[in-house]
Design an enzyme around this catalytic site. Structure first.
Site, mmCIF file in Angstrom:
data_model
loop_
_atom_site.group_PDB
_atom_site.id
_atom_site.type_symbol
_atom_site.label_atom_id
_atom_site.label_comp_id
_atom_site.label_asym_id
_atom_site.label_seq_id
_atom_site.Cartn_x
_atom_site.Cartn_y
_atom_site.Cartn_z
ATOM 1 C CG ASP A 34 1.768 -0.912 3.348
ATOM 2 O OD1 ASP A 34 0.909 -0.550 4.158
ATOM 3 O OD2 ASP A 34 1.566 -1.747 2.434
ATOM 4 C CG HIS A 48 -1.735 -1.033 1.567
ATOM 5 N ND1 HIS A 48 -1.296 -2.164 2.183
ATOM 6 C CD2 HIS A 48 -3.068 -1.195 1.374
ATOM 7 C CE1 HIS A 48 -2.310 -2.996 2.355
ATOM 8 N NE2 HIS A 48 -3.409 -2.442 1.870
HETATM 9 C C1 XLS Z 1 -7.433 -6.671 4.422
HETATM 10 C C2 XLS Z 1 -6.982 -6.873 3.061
HETATM 11 C C3 XLS Z 1 -5.835 -5.990 2.619
HETATM 12 C C4 XLS Z 1 -5.714 -6.019 1.128
HETATM 13 C C5 XLS Z 1 -4.977 -4.872 0.543
HETATM 14 O O1 XLS Z 1 -8.143 -7.474 4.997
HETATM 15 O O2 XLS Z 1 -6.669 -8.222 2.892
HETATM 16 O O3 XLS Z 1 -4.666 -6.367 3.239
HETATM 17 O O4 XLS Z 1 -5.130 -7.192 0.681
HETATM 18 O O5 XLS Z 1 -5.532 -3.653 0.874
#
Ligand code: XLS
Ligand code: NI
Ligand code: NI
Length: 436
Positions: free
Chosen positions: A104, A101
């Site tokens: 991140d 993301h």
């Molecule tokens: C959350 C999601 C997230 C997505 C990406 O539950 O799995 O991590 O994979 O935003």
């Protein structure tokens, strides 16, 4: 450059009899399968948020993880260390891809302009590291759920200013995904849903979500981003109800808003569980509609009702997952992304490696079992037999569109008692077990 994780060596394949913590027992990255290496077939990916940014917090507990950037006060310096750490670990673990993301990999600034500047700096570092590393980007995405501005949604917020902010954020996230050669771009609508229908105009919110996706499709075209767009279904958490509930809800949404040609799905095991489905169900549904794009490979705890994001170690599930994936002809531009985090008690850096090894070994074992099952027609043959009636006689004529209620009534009225055949479920379950 100095190693950040000296306690984690390059992980070798040692075979099923190895009892070493930091060795592959099943995943053999260089092993040849169908003219490719296992690394190329399985397309594993590391999730930046869990493995690099995650700190081992839980709703009751403080951070527990021991990481090389602990005590580094400058957030940009910590961000640089994390990015270097990502490349070091993916290389040591023979993981060809990563996912992230925007938030991140770099901290936020006071304004979006400043945030973007910080992001650009870390993206430039990632690009630099890619010059000498085999690690590539599977997908990028925008975090539109952590900051309080998104408390009522992003593209589905009642406030158009939030919609505008989210649009600007996704625009930038698509740009940096393209910059890093990302093969896909993911939308997971963490806050795109509602807490109560009493304050929610659900029709308007979903119309706006579709508008938002349409803008993303147009922008990708404009800048020449050729990656695959993916929606990631999840029924709930953090919201009570999310619009991207499950594969079927996403399919209905994409069909209704004529977005099907531009999107596939990124299916996550723990999200399937939360929706009350098996992972095989979700993969099957997507595969049959030509929208199985990628997988977030993790698992939930069957006794808990939330997204525990554990590493996938259930061989029964991994075998049936790989079965559907192989029937899909593979994941194409997608991959098996470990959207998974070590438990809070697994705080050592070594645990990161051990967890990925466990996940990769499980998926590799599932892959081999599923390939053999398909090669032998172990499930295909009984399936063909079960539906044999549709290949000739009345079955073939119904499927050819030659029958209607009246002609079928004529056949049924004086029919003798229909001979029943067994579904043979327990036998088929034992067949799957034989291959695992
Ligand atoms: C959350 C999601 C997230 C997505 C990406 O539950 O799995 O991590 O994979 O935003
Ligand atoms: Ni996910
Ligand atoms: Ni998840």
């Amino acid at each position: 450059m100095k190693e950040l994780f000296p306690m984690i060596p390059k992980i070798d394949y040692e075979g099923p009899d190895s009892d070493k913590e930091l060795a592959f027992k099943r995943y053999d990255p260089e092993a040849a399968v169908d003219g490719k290496t296992e690394r190329e077939c399985l397309r594993f990916s590391m999730a930046f948020w869990h493995t690099m940014t995650g700190e081992g917090k839980d709703p009751f507990g403080d951070p527990s993880a021991v990481r090389p950037w602990d005590g580094v006060d400058d957030p940009m310096e910590a961000a640089r260390m994390r990015m270097r750490g990502l490349f070091e670990l993916t290389e040591k673990l023979s993981i060809p891809y990563f996912c992230f993301h925007d938030r991140d990999i770099a901290p936020q600034g006071e304004t979006l302009r400043e945030t973007n500047r910080k992001l650009d700096e870390i993206v430039a570092l990632a690009k630099e590291l890619m010059k000498t590393s085999p690690t590539r980007l599977l997908w990028g995405t925008a975090n539109m759920f952590s900051d309080p501005r998104f408390m009522h949604g992003a593209a589905t917020s009642p406030d158009p200013n939030v919609f505008a902010y989210a649009a600007a954020q996704v625009k930038k996230a698509i740009e940096v995904t393209k910059e890093l050669g990302g093969q896909n771009y993911v939308f997971w609508g963490g806050r795109e849903g509602y807490e109560t229908l009493l304050n929610t105009d659900t029709k308007r919110e979903q119309d706006n979500l579709a508008r938002f996706f349409r803008m993303a499709v147009d922008y990708a075209k404009e800048i020449g981003f050729a990656g695959q767009f993916l929606l990631e279904p999840k029924p709930k958490e953090p919201t009570k109800h999310q619009y991207d509930f499950d594969a079927a809800a996403c399919y209905g949404f994409l069909s209704e808003y004529e977005l099907l040609p531009y999107f596939k799905l990124n299916i996550e095991t723990n999200h399937a569980t939360l929706a009350g489905h098996t992972m095989q169900h979700e993969l099957r549904f997507a595969r049959e509609r030509g929208i199985l794009g990628s997988v977030d490979a993790n698992q939930g705890d069957e006794l808990l009702g939330w997204d525990t994001d554990q590493f996938p170690t259930n061989l029964y599930v991994s075998t049936l997952m790989m079965y559907e994936i192989l029937k899909n002809g593979g994941l194409h531009s997608g991959g098996l992304n470990f959207d998974a985090k070590v438990r809070r008690g697994s705080f050592r850096p070594e645990d990161i490696a051990a967890a990925h090894i466990a996940g990769m070994d499980s998926m590799a074992r599932g892959y081999r079992a599923a390939s053999r099952m398909i090669a032998d027609g172990a499930l295909d043959a009984p399936l063909a037999e079960r539906y044999a009636g549709w290949r000739s006689g009345i079955g073939a004529s119904i499927e050819a569109g030659e029958q209607d209620f009246e002609s079928l009534e004529a056949i049924a009225l004086d029919m003798e008692r229909i001979a029943l055949s067994s579904g043979r479920q327990e036998f088929l379950e034992s067949v799957v077990n034989r291959y695992i």
